[in-house]
Scaffold this motif. Sequence first.
Motif, PDB file in Angstrom:
ATOM      1  N   ASP A  92       0.876  -1.046   0.085  1.00  0.00           N
ATOM      2  CA  ASP A  92      -0.139  -0.025  -0.065  1.00  0.00           C
ATOM      3  C   ASP A  92       0.920   1.328  -0.038  1.00  0.00           C
ATOM      4  O   ASP A  92       1.581   1.545   0.951  1.00  0.00           O
ATOM      5  CB  ASP A  92      -0.882  -0.040   1.299  1.00  0.00           C
ATOM      6  CG  ASP A  92      -2.010   1.002   1.232  1.00  0.00           C
ATOM      7  OD1 ASP A  92      -1.809   2.115   0.193  1.00  0.00           O
ATOM      8  OD2 ASP A  92      -2.643   1.022   2.153  1.00  0.00           O
ATOM      9  N   ARG A  93       0.969   1.940  -0.971  1.00  0.00           N
ATOM     10  CA  ARG A  93       1.489   3.392  -1.176  1.00  0.00           C
ATOM     11  C   ARG A  93       0.337   4.289  -1.719  1.00  0.00           C
ATOM     12  O   ARG A  93       0.336   4.721  -2.987  1.00  0.00           O
ATOM     13  CB  ARG A  93       2.690   3.258  -2.303  1.00  0.00           C
ATOM     14  CG  ARG A  93       3.821   2.295  -1.713  1.00  0.00           C
ATOM     15  CD  ARG A  93       4.652   2.951  -0.387  1.00  0.00           C
ATOM     16  NE  ARG A  93       5.829   2.352  -0.468  1.00  0.00           N
ATOM     17  CZ  ARG A  93       6.104   1.316   0.270  1.00  0.00           C
ATOM     18  NH1 ARG A  93       4.987   0.732   0.951  1.00  0.00           N
ATOM     19  NH2 ARG A  93       7.049   0.728   0.741  1.00  0.00           N
ATOM     20  N   GLU A 118       8.356  -4.326  -1.132  1.00  0.00           N
ATOM     21  CA  GLU A 118       8.127  -3.378  -0.155  1.00  0.00           C
ATOM     22  C   GLU A 118       9.529  -2.822   0.138  1.00  0.00           C
ATOM     23  O   GLU A 118       9.605  -1.475   0.097  1.00  0.00           O
ATOM     24  CB  GLU A 118       7.779  -3.735   1.368  1.00  0.00           C
ATOM     25  CG  GLU A 118       6.374  -4.232   1.386  1.00  0.00           C
ATOM     26  CD  GLU A 118       5.620  -3.081   1.958  1.00  0.00           C
ATOM     27  OE1 GLU A 118       5.979  -1.813   1.742  1.00  0.00           O
ATOM     28  OE2 GLU A 118       4.150  -3.299   2.211  1.00  0.00           O
ATOM     29  N   GLN A 123       8.958   4.992  -0.163  1.00  0.00           N
ATOM     30  CA  GLN A 123       7.623   5.763   0.539  1.00  0.00           C
ATOM     31  C   GLN A 123       6.892   6.842   0.058  1.00  0.00           C
ATOM     32  O   GLN A 123       5.620   6.880  -0.039  1.00  0.00           O
ATOM     33  CB  GLN A 123       8.017   6.028   1.995  1.00  0.00           C
ATOM     34  CG  GLN A 123       8.457   4.917   2.820  1.00  0.00           C
ATOM     35  CD  GLN A 123       7.482   3.837   3.220  1.00  0.00           C
ATOM     36  OE1 GLN A 123       6.138   4.355   3.389  1.00  0.00           O
ATOM     37  NE2 GLN A 123       7.655   2.733   3.060  1.00  0.00           N
ATOM     38  N   GLY A 126       3.370   6.935  -3.543  1.00  0.00           N
ATOM     39  CA  GLY A 126       2.014   7.419  -3.556  1.00  0.00           C
ATOM     40  C   GLY A 126       1.975   9.036  -3.960  1.00  0.00           C
ATOM     41  O   GLY A 126       0.986   9.279  -4.651  1.00  0.00           O
ATOM     42  N   GLU A 168      13.150   7.894  -4.782  1.00  0.00           N
ATOM     43  CA  GLU A 168      12.360   8.942  -4.042  1.00  0.00           C
ATOM     44  C   GLU A 168      12.581  10.419  -4.402  1.00  0.00           C
ATOM     45  O   GLU A 168      13.604  10.952  -4.867  1.00  0.00           O
ATOM     46  CB  GLU A 168      13.112   9.059  -2.547  1.00  0.00           C
ATOM     47  CG  GLU A 168      12.121   9.735  -1.412  1.00  0.00           C
ATOM     48  CD  GLU A 168      10.778   8.872  -1.355  1.00  0.00           C
ATOM     49  OE1 GLU A 168       9.873   9.505  -1.473  1.00  0.00           O
ATOM     50  OE2 GLU A 168      10.843   7.892  -0.665  1.00  0.00           O
TER      51      GLU A 168
END
Length: 258
Positions: A92-93, A118, A123, A126, A168
């Motif tokens: 889940d992002r 994962e 992170q 999303g 990122e």
Amino acid sequence: MNSLPLFHRIDGKRVVVLGVGEAAEAKRRIIRRAGGICVSEHEAHHASLGFVVIDDDREAEAAAMRLRMKGLIVNVTDKPALCDFTVPSLIDRDPVLIAVGTGGASAGLAKMLRLRLERMLPQGLGRLASALGAARAAIRSRYPTAADRRRALDNALGEGGALDPLVEHGEGAVDRWLAGKVERPDSGVHEFTLQSGDPDDLTLRQARLLGSADYVVHDPAVPEAVLVRARADAQRIGGNEMPEIGEEEIAIVLRLPK
């Protein structure tokens, strides 16, 4: 592939969960996390999904049959033969949701794959997805045709691109990309002699280019297992005829060893 992966919206909708104990509670937690409302069999007429978490085989089969007769599609925990659908292991992002499933063959394998993946995914993935969604109008304005948009996004989201999803990115990454110079360094024709017809033998570069190619020219004997690694909307050409490609388009030529 004997299942079609789908994302079913349950926010605000009733979902039947039958069973007690930790396994049943785990199902209720994930349903509530997705915005669903857990209900009993008495409210099945309001639901479209049902989960049966009952150890006894005969009781589980009977419960599943009752729910199906009321029009629900049903998952029966640890009993794949009784399932209309299976529940994958989830990354889940939000709003990015990645599902890893094995068709009920091994929940443990799906879990370990999820844990490995994962660690690879930032992170902020999303946040990147949300920014792309918010910039849809700006992207359409800069790249008026669907082909232009796809090529620009392929380049930006590809490995090493301005919006590489495995890197990122800080705030404003999409705006900076839209304001920057448009490049597609992989445009042109790329010819490869495959090691074999096994898709696992593709090099990283071959797999990456296949995933972004506009045209795939291939020996007729190249197996479907390799060809499906290309984009679904890529034009396939079996044989030796080369298409006329645009300045920013990518054509991949796949040959098998003689």
